[in-house]
Each structure stands twice: as structure tokens, then as C-alpha cells.
Design an enzyme around this catalytic site. Structure first.
Site, short mmCIF file in Angstrom:
data_model
loop_
_atom_site.label_atom_id
_atom_site.label_comp_id
_atom_site.label_asym_id
_atom_site.label_seq_id
_atom_site.Cartn_x
_atom_site.Cartn_y
_atom_site.Cartn_z
N SER A 43 0.73 -1.17 -0.01
CA SER A 43 0.07 -0.04 -0.02
C SER A 43 0.81 1.20 0.17
CB SER A 43 -0.93 -0.03 1.14
OG SER A 43 -0.22 -0.33 2.38
N GLU A 44 2.20 1.16 0.75
CA GLU A 44 3.07 2.11 0.51
C GLU A 44 4.52 1.72 0.77
OE1 GLU A 44 -0.45 4.42 2.34
OE2 GLU A 44 0.50 2.82 3.18
N THR A 45 5.28 2.65 0.18
CA THR A 45 6.80 2.46 0.31
C THR A 45 7.26 3.84 0.55
OG1 THR A 45 6.81 0.50 -1.02
CG2 THR A 45 8.80 1.57 -0.91
N PHE A 63 5.13 6.84 -0.81
CA PHE A 63 4.38 6.64 -2.18
C PHE A 63 3.60 5.53 -2.07
CE2 PHE A 63 7.98 8.98 -3.43
CZ PHE A 63 7.84 9.85 -4.71
N HIS A 74 1.32 4.23 8.95
CA HIS A 74 1.98 3.11 9.15
C HIS A 74 3.18 3.30 8.36
CE1 HIS A 74 1.65 0.92 5.18
NE2 HIS A 74 2.41 0.30 5.56
#
Length: 279
Positions: A43-45, A63, A74
Site C-alpha cells: 500500500s506504501e513504500t 509513495f 503506518h
């Protein structure tokens, strides 16, 4: 560059929201960061960079598959965990200061948990009739069980449908498509004696408008907590559960304190230090 894989808001092995944390990405372009994020598929990095604000310990760019976020919960805790594990030492006394798109975010250690101070809400108030109709369509929530519908935006444009029960939250069947940038969440009280006090779910639209459900969402939990505490629906603290419909089992700890609202949870490293090559 090195890549860590981190589990955030976990409640046991591999039970939270996974995050990729890239160390030493100063030479990457925005396009390369986006490409890495899409390839990993989380979902994100996040990408850790030297701070530009002298008060910050590090800077992070966050992102998701459809673009860049000014703040996310998170990724904030996972980035702080990765920064500490790599030898980071806070400049201040006991608190980490993260620089991101919304400014400076404080993170503190609480035993085995990390917690961030929730940023101010940038949009509040009731949804319009059209906004409510779209939120109901996107989330698949039963309108007969909606108690309140409000904006709780704090970077992402979260809207909250407060339900009358955890059962109503879990029964919702989200739509397959929505406009890019859609962020809709549900929250409802659990029965007394449950492991958690509130059940949450959060839905967002990816780049092509495909809807996804997030396992455990720090920014949405922060928005919900700000609303619940400010309206007096909850006084001091509570535990939120999220992720059961995705196969996760996250727990989020919300505390209303003199210096702000703090959102915390357990964070664990799954893999650390893997060499990453620029695409």
C-alpha cells in the site's frame, strides 16, 4: 541503497500492514521511487533522505501505487523503526522528528510500540448529500447503520462513516471502482469484552480507480481518534482493530494526552538490509 521490509501495527507474526523502507535513496528520481513502489505492490513504500529542516532527524517521501502522499501513519512508524534499526539516533531527548510533506511529525517509543503524534485535521465537518451517497457506494456500508458521516482528512482525504456496531463495519461490501484519490473508512464500536474497543476498515482507490482495502491504516486511525476525542465520544484511550477482512490482525492504540493525540502499535522487521538497485 538498502531495502527493509517492515510489519506495522502487528499483533503477531506477519499480521499488520507491510511496508518497504528504502535507505539511501538520494539519487533516485520521483519516477524511480514510483516505479519501485508499484513493483513492490504494498500500500506504501517510503524513501529515507537527509532532512532539510534542522529540527528533523530524517526526511521521508511516502509513495503509494497512484502517487506520493504528504503523510501516512503506518509509513511513519515503519520509517522510524527502520531508521532506528539502521543506527539512527534522535537529536532530541527521547523523540524522533520526521520531516514529510505535512511538516514535522513526532514519533516516540512506548515500550515495544512506536507512536506518532497525530497531525491536525485539515478538513472536518459533515459530508454533503452527494459526498455521503458516494461514500456509501464506495464502502458498501448499510445506510441504516450509519450514525455519522464526517471528513477527517489529515493528508489523505479521509471521510469517516461511523457505524452503530463492529458487525456493521465488517458486513460492508466495497465497490470495485472509485475515482482516484478516494479515501473512505468505517468505524464502529465492538461489544464489551472484546480485544479491541473499535473496529475499523479503510478503502482507497489505486491509480486506475481500482478499490483496495488497507490492512491497517495509521492516518485513518489518527483522523478517527481526533474526531472521537474532540467530540467526547471517547475520553482518554482506546484500542482499534483493523484488517480482519484482508487476512491481517492489526491493533492500534490511541491515546488522548496533554500534548496531543498519539497513535501507536507494535512494529517488527521482517527483512533488513537487502541491496536495492535503481530501476
Amino acid at each position: 541503497m538498502n531495502l527493509d521490509l517492515i510489519d506495522v501495527f502487528c499483533n503477531g507474526p506477519l499480521s499488520g500492514n507491510p511496508l518497504g523502507v528504502v535507505h539511501g535513496g538520494e539519487g533516485l528520481t520521483t519516477q524511480q521511487m514510483q516505479a519501485i513502489t508499484c513493483w513492490l505492490g504494498y500500500s506504501e513504500t517510503t524513501f529515507l533522505l537527509p532532512p532539510t529542516d534542522p529540527a528533523a532527524d530524517y526526511r521521508v517521501r511516502i509513495f503509494y501505487p497512484a502517487g506520493e502522499l504528504p503523510f501516512a501513519g503506518h509509513p511513519t512508524l515503519g520509517s522510524a523503526h527502520g531508521w532506528l534499526a539502521a543506527g539512527g539516533v534522535p537529536k532530541g531527548t527521547g523523540r524522533i522528528v520526521q520531516e514529510c510533506g505535512v511538516g514535522l511529525i513526532e514519533v516516540r517509543q512506548q515500550g515495544e510500540r512506536l507512536a506518532f503524534r497525530a497531525p491536525p485535521l485539515i478538513r472536518t465537518g459533515a459530508l454533503s448529500a452527494d459526498e455521503l451517497a458516494e461514500a456509501l457506494r464506495v464502502s458498501g456500508a448499510d445506510p441504516d447503520h450509519v450514525v455519522e458521516a464526517v471528513h477527517v482528512a489529515n493528508g489523505p482525504n479521509w471521510v469517516l462513516l461511523r457505524m452503530d456496531s463492529a458487525e456493521a463495519v465488517l458486513a460492508a461490501e466495497p465497490a470495485a471502482k472509485a475515482a482516484p484519490g478516494t479515501d473512505v473508512g468505517l468505524a464502529g464500536p465492538c461489544v464489551p469484552g472484546s480485544e479491541a474497543d473499535w473496529e475499523l476498515r479503510a478503502f482507497f482507490a489505486k491509480g486506475a480507480g481500482d478499490m483496495a482495502e488497507d490492512p491497517v491504516t495509521g492516518s485513518f486511525n489518527a483522523g478517527v481518534a481526533m474526531h472521537l476525542f474532540e467530540t467526547g465520544l471517547v475520553k482518554d484511550s482506546y484500542i482499534a482493530a483493523q484488517g480482519r477482512k484482508t487476512g491481517a490482525n492489526g491493533l492500534v492504540y490511541a491515546n488522548n494526552e496533554a500534548d496531543g493525540v498519539w497513535i501507536g502499535g507494535r512494529v517488527a522487521t521482517v527483512s533488513a538490509g537487502g541491496e536495492l538497485f535503481a530501476p
